[in-house]
Scaffold this motif. Sequence first.
Motif, PDB file in Angstrom:
ATOM      1  N   ALA A  46       0.832  -1.201   0.000  1.00  0.00           N
ATOM      2  CA  ALA A  46       0.000   0.000   0.000  1.00  0.00           C
ATOM      3  C   ALA A  46       0.868   1.254   0.000  1.00  0.00           C
ATOM      4  CB  ALA A  46      -0.925  -0.008   1.215  1.00  0.00           C
ATOM      5  N   GLN A  47       1.938   1.225   0.779  1.00  0.00           N
ATOM      6  CA  GLN A  47       2.825   2.382   0.851  1.00  0.00           C
ATOM      7  C   GLN A  47       3.452   2.685  -0.507  1.00  0.00           C
ATOM      8  OE1 GLN A  47       6.639   2.058   3.073  1.00  0.00           O
ATOM      9  NE2 GLN A  47       5.857   3.774   4.298  1.00  0.00           N
ATOM     10  N   LEU A  48       3.899   1.646  -1.211  1.00  0.00           N
ATOM     11  CA  LEU A  48       4.490   1.842  -2.539  1.00  0.00           C
ATOM     12  C   LEU A  48       3.478   2.417  -3.530  1.00  0.00           C
ATOM     13  CD1 LEU A  48       6.656  -1.398  -2.846  1.00  0.00           C
ATOM     14  CD2 LEU A  48       7.485   0.950  -2.604  1.00  0.00           C
ATOM     15  N   ALA A  49       2.201   2.118  -3.302  1.00  0.00           N
ATOM     16  CA  ALA A  49       1.151   2.624  -4.187  1.00  0.00           C
ATOM     17  C   ALA A  49       0.603   3.963  -3.711  1.00  0.00           C
ATOM     18  CB  ALA A  49       0.022   1.603  -4.285  1.00  0.00           C
ATOM     19  N   GLY A  50       1.193   4.504  -2.629  1.00  0.00           N
ATOM     20  CA  GLY A  50       0.721   5.779  -2.106  1.00  0.00           C
ATOM     21  C   GLY A  50      -0.628   5.686  -1.421  1.00  0.00           C
ATOM     22  N   MET A  51      -0.944   4.507  -0.886  1.00  0.00           N
ATOM     23  CA  MET A  51      -2.241   4.285  -0.239  1.00  0.00           C
ATOM     24  C   MET A  51      -2.035   3.813   1.193  1.00  0.00           C
ATOM     25  SD  MET A  51      -4.266   2.380  -3.341  1.00  0.00           S
ATOM     26  CE  MET A  51      -4.307   3.100  -4.984  1.00  0.00           C
ATOM     27  N   ARG A  52      -3.122   3.670   1.918  1.00  0.00           N
ATOM     28  CA  ARG A  52      -3.079   3.216   3.306  1.00  0.00           C
ATOM     29  C   ARG A  52      -4.212   2.231   3.543  1.00  0.00           C
ATOM     30  NH1 ARG A  52      -0.553   5.307   7.731  1.00  0.00           N
ATOM     31  NH2 ARG A  52      -1.441   4.795   9.763  1.00  0.00           N
ATOM     32  N   ILE A  53      -3.896   1.147   4.239  1.00  0.00           N
ATOM     33  CA  ILE A  53      -4.904   0.138   4.564  1.00  0.00           C
ATOM     34  C   ILE A  53      -5.332   0.309   6.009  1.00  0.00           C
ATOM     35  CG2 ILE A  53      -5.340  -2.335   4.829  1.00  0.00           C
ATOM     36  CD1 ILE A  53      -3.318  -2.808   2.580  1.00  0.00           C
ATOM     37  N   GLU A  54      -6.624   0.479   6.221  1.00  0.00           N
ATOM     38  CA  GLU A  54      -7.171   0.637   7.566  1.00  0.00           C
ATOM     39  C   GLU A  54      -8.185  -0.477   7.811  1.00  0.00           C
ATOM     40  OE1 GLU A  54      -6.252   2.664   9.801  1.00  0.00           O
ATOM     41  OE2 GLU A  54      -5.218   4.303   8.767  1.00  0.00           O
ATOM     42  N   PRO A  55      -7.894  -1.413   8.713  1.00  0.00           N
ATOM     43  CA  PRO A  55      -8.857  -2.491   8.979  1.00  0.00           C
ATOM     44  C   PRO A  55     -10.144  -1.962   9.584  1.00  0.00           C
ATOM     45  CG  PRO A  55      -7.075  -2.528  10.581  1.00  0.00           C
ATOM     46  CD  PRO A  55      -6.690  -1.530   9.545  1.00  0.00           C
ATOM     47  N   TRP A  56     -11.242  -2.598   9.224  1.00  0.00           N
ATOM     48  CA  TRP A  56     -12.546  -2.236   9.775  1.00  0.00           C
ATOM     49  C   TRP A  56     -12.730  -2.879  11.148  1.00  0.00           C
ATOM     50  CZ3 TRP A  56     -15.683   1.427   8.152  1.00  0.00           C
ATOM     51  CH2 TRP A  56     -17.006   1.473   8.625  1.00  0.00           C
ATOM     52  N   VAL A  57     -12.278  -4.125  11.253  1.00  0.00           N
ATOM     53  CA  VAL A  57     -12.350  -4.874  12.518  1.00  0.00           C
ATOM     54  C   VAL A  57     -11.024  -5.600  12.695  1.00  0.00           C
ATOM     55  CG1 VAL A  57     -13.499  -6.731  13.789  1.00  0.00           C
ATOM     56  CG2 VAL A  57     -14.841  -5.230  12.305  1.00  0.00           C
ATOM     57  N   GLU A  58     -10.521  -5.651  13.929  1.00  0.00           N
ATOM     58  CA  GLU A  58      -9.315  -6.401  14.243  1.00  0.00           C
ATOM     59  C   GLU A  58      -9.606  -7.396  15.359  1.00  0.00           C
ATOM     60  OE1 GLU A  58      -5.393  -4.168  13.945  1.00  0.00           O
ATOM     61  OE2 GLU A  58      -6.789  -2.551  14.460  1.00  0.00           O
ATOM     62  N   VAL A  59      -9.176  -8.634  15.171  1.00  0.00           N
ATOM     63  CA  VAL A  59      -9.352  -9.692  16.169  1.00  0.00           C
ATOM     64  C   VAL A  59      -8.015 -10.410  16.329  1.00  0.00           C
ATOM     65  CG1 VAL A  59     -11.823 -10.004  15.743  1.00  0.00           C
ATOM     66  CG2 VAL A  59     -10.172 -11.292  14.376  1.00  0.00           C
ATOM     67  N   GLU A  60      -7.946 -11.325  17.269  1.00  0.00           N
ATOM     68  CA  GLU A  60      -6.682 -12.017  17.517  1.00  0.00           C
ATOM     69  C   GLU A  60      -6.467 -13.242  16.623  1.00  0.00           C
ATOM     70  OE1 GLU A  60      -3.981 -11.410  19.014  1.00  0.00           O
ATOM     71  OE2 GLU A  60      -4.631  -9.556  19.942  1.00  0.00           O
ATOM     72  N   HIS A  61      -7.525 -14.017  16.389  1.00  0.00           N
ATOM     73  CA  HIS A  61      -7.348 -15.311  15.730  1.00  0.00           C
ATOM     74  C   HIS A  61      -7.968 -15.343  14.343  1.00  0.00           C
ATOM     75  CE1 HIS A  61      -5.869 -16.816  19.536  1.00  0.00           C
ATOM     76  NE2 HIS A  61      -6.947 -16.340  20.126  1.00  0.00           N
ATOM     77  N   VAL A  62      -7.330 -16.099  13.460  1.00  0.00           N
ATOM     78  CA  VAL A  62      -7.825 -16.213  12.086  1.00  0.00           C
ATOM     79  C   VAL A  62      -9.219 -16.827  12.074  1.00  0.00           C
ATOM     80  CG1 VAL A  62      -6.729 -18.474  11.699  1.00  0.00           C
ATOM     81  CG2 VAL A  62      -7.245 -16.981   9.749  1.00  0.00           C
ATOM     82  N   GLU A  63      -9.499 -17.750  12.998  1.00  0.00           N
ATOM     83  CA  GLU A  63     -10.819 -18.366  13.045  1.00  0.00           C
ATOM     84  C   GLU A  63     -11.907 -17.331  13.342  1.00  0.00           C
ATOM     85  OE1 GLU A  63      -7.672 -21.305  13.995  1.00  0.00           O
ATOM     86  OE2 GLU A  63      -8.205 -19.344  14.849  1.00  0.00           O
ATOM     87  N   SER A  64     -11.583 -16.385  14.232  1.00  0.00           N
ATOM     88  CA  SER A  64     -12.546 -15.321  14.552  1.00  0.00           C
ATOM     89  C   SER A  64     -12.788 -14.435  13.335  1.00  0.00           C
ATOM     90  CB  SER A  64     -12.033 -14.472  15.711  1.00  0.00           C
ATOM     91  OG  SER A  64     -11.839 -15.261  16.866  1.00  0.00           O
ATOM     92  N   ALA A  65     -11.721 -14.116  12.623  1.00  0.00           N
ATOM     93  CA  ALA A  65     -11.853 -13.278  11.429  1.00  0.00           C
ATOM     94  C   ALA A  65     -12.714 -13.966  10.379  1.00  0.00           C
ATOM     95  CB  ALA A  65     -10.469 -12.964  10.858  1.00  0.00           C
ATOM     96  N   LEU A  66     -12.477 -15.256  10.159  1.00  0.00           N
ATOM     97  CA  LEU A  66     -13.258 -15.990   9.167  1.00  0.00           C
ATOM     98  C   LEU A  66     -14.723 -16.084   9.578  1.00  0.00           C
ATOM     99  CD1 LEU A  66     -10.727 -18.829   8.263  1.00  0.00           C
ATOM    100  CD2 LEU A  66     -11.478 -16.955   6.789  1.00  0.00           C
TER     101      LEU A  66
END
Length: 323
Positions: A227-247
């Motif tokens: 994202a930085q190389l493309a001049g952009m920024r990634i901002e997560p909408w939700v953050e959790v600890e485990h991949v299972e929670s994200a899925l």
Amino acid sequence: MATSSSSHADPGDVASHLTLKQLRSFVAAARLGSFTAAAARMEVAQASVSELIRKIEDEEGVTLFVRGGRRLLLTSAGSTLLPFAERALAAVDEGAHALRAQRSLQGGVVTFGLLRNAAYYVLADLVQHFHENHPGVRVRMVGLNSVEVAEEVANGAIEAGLVVLPIEDAALKVTPLLRDEVLYVSRDAARTARPVSVADLAQARLVLYDAHYNWRDPTRRQLAERAQLAGMRIEPWVEVEHVESALGLVARGVGDTVVSRAVAESPAFPAGLHTVGFEEPMHDTIALVQRQGSELSPAAREMARMARRMLLRGTGGEAGPQR
């Protein structure tokens, strides 16, 4: 007229006054920022740590820490001593490690670190297989984010471990083992109809895991760098600890996420989710790390060998990063 022996003291006498316990207490307090944390790490009373450090200060006539704040701060004298103390302890620990390395696989303890999602790489049975072959060896398996596994190996808390690159590797020997493609995941099939671009990521409602490590996490670092190389920024909408929670949240339509192919192809991957690669393919590179210049004990070497074999057999991957 007789002179006191102290006026003609050998320069080496100063070093001889410093015991290993004193140095360990000092280094632990310097690294952790408090006597309480140092005592907990060393499994002794706080008073013991304070007294050991006070003895150094009294005997050498210096003050090592600025006390009274929320965190201990090193004085000029403390900053001067710290690198010497760290090198001295490292030398002693390496000597002890070299002796342990001469032992057979009939006893002792092996310490090994695993990346958090190790189970998806068919490594869940690693301890069982190791124990079946070497029942006399006790196992301490640390399953943390790759960032912390690398740090624990670098400071000698564990002998070796598997991590996802990139990591801070100044003190580490890094041996890449295999690459696993990173995929974009969504409940909406339309969002996976074509490979995902950096611009797509920047605009997406992302649900990202490893919240504690944030952008220090290796996979997240790759996203941020693109994202930085493309001049952009990634901002997560939700953050959790485990991949299972994200899925689970993605399956409910909260947002989209990214996972390795090993996760996407596992039986635990939720039904109804769709995946696609990136316009510029992205990969997690899994590597074995150990301290630079150190020799693994026989048990750690065997654990590393078994982990590598299980990784490659389980994923059908090839050793080393592919380009």
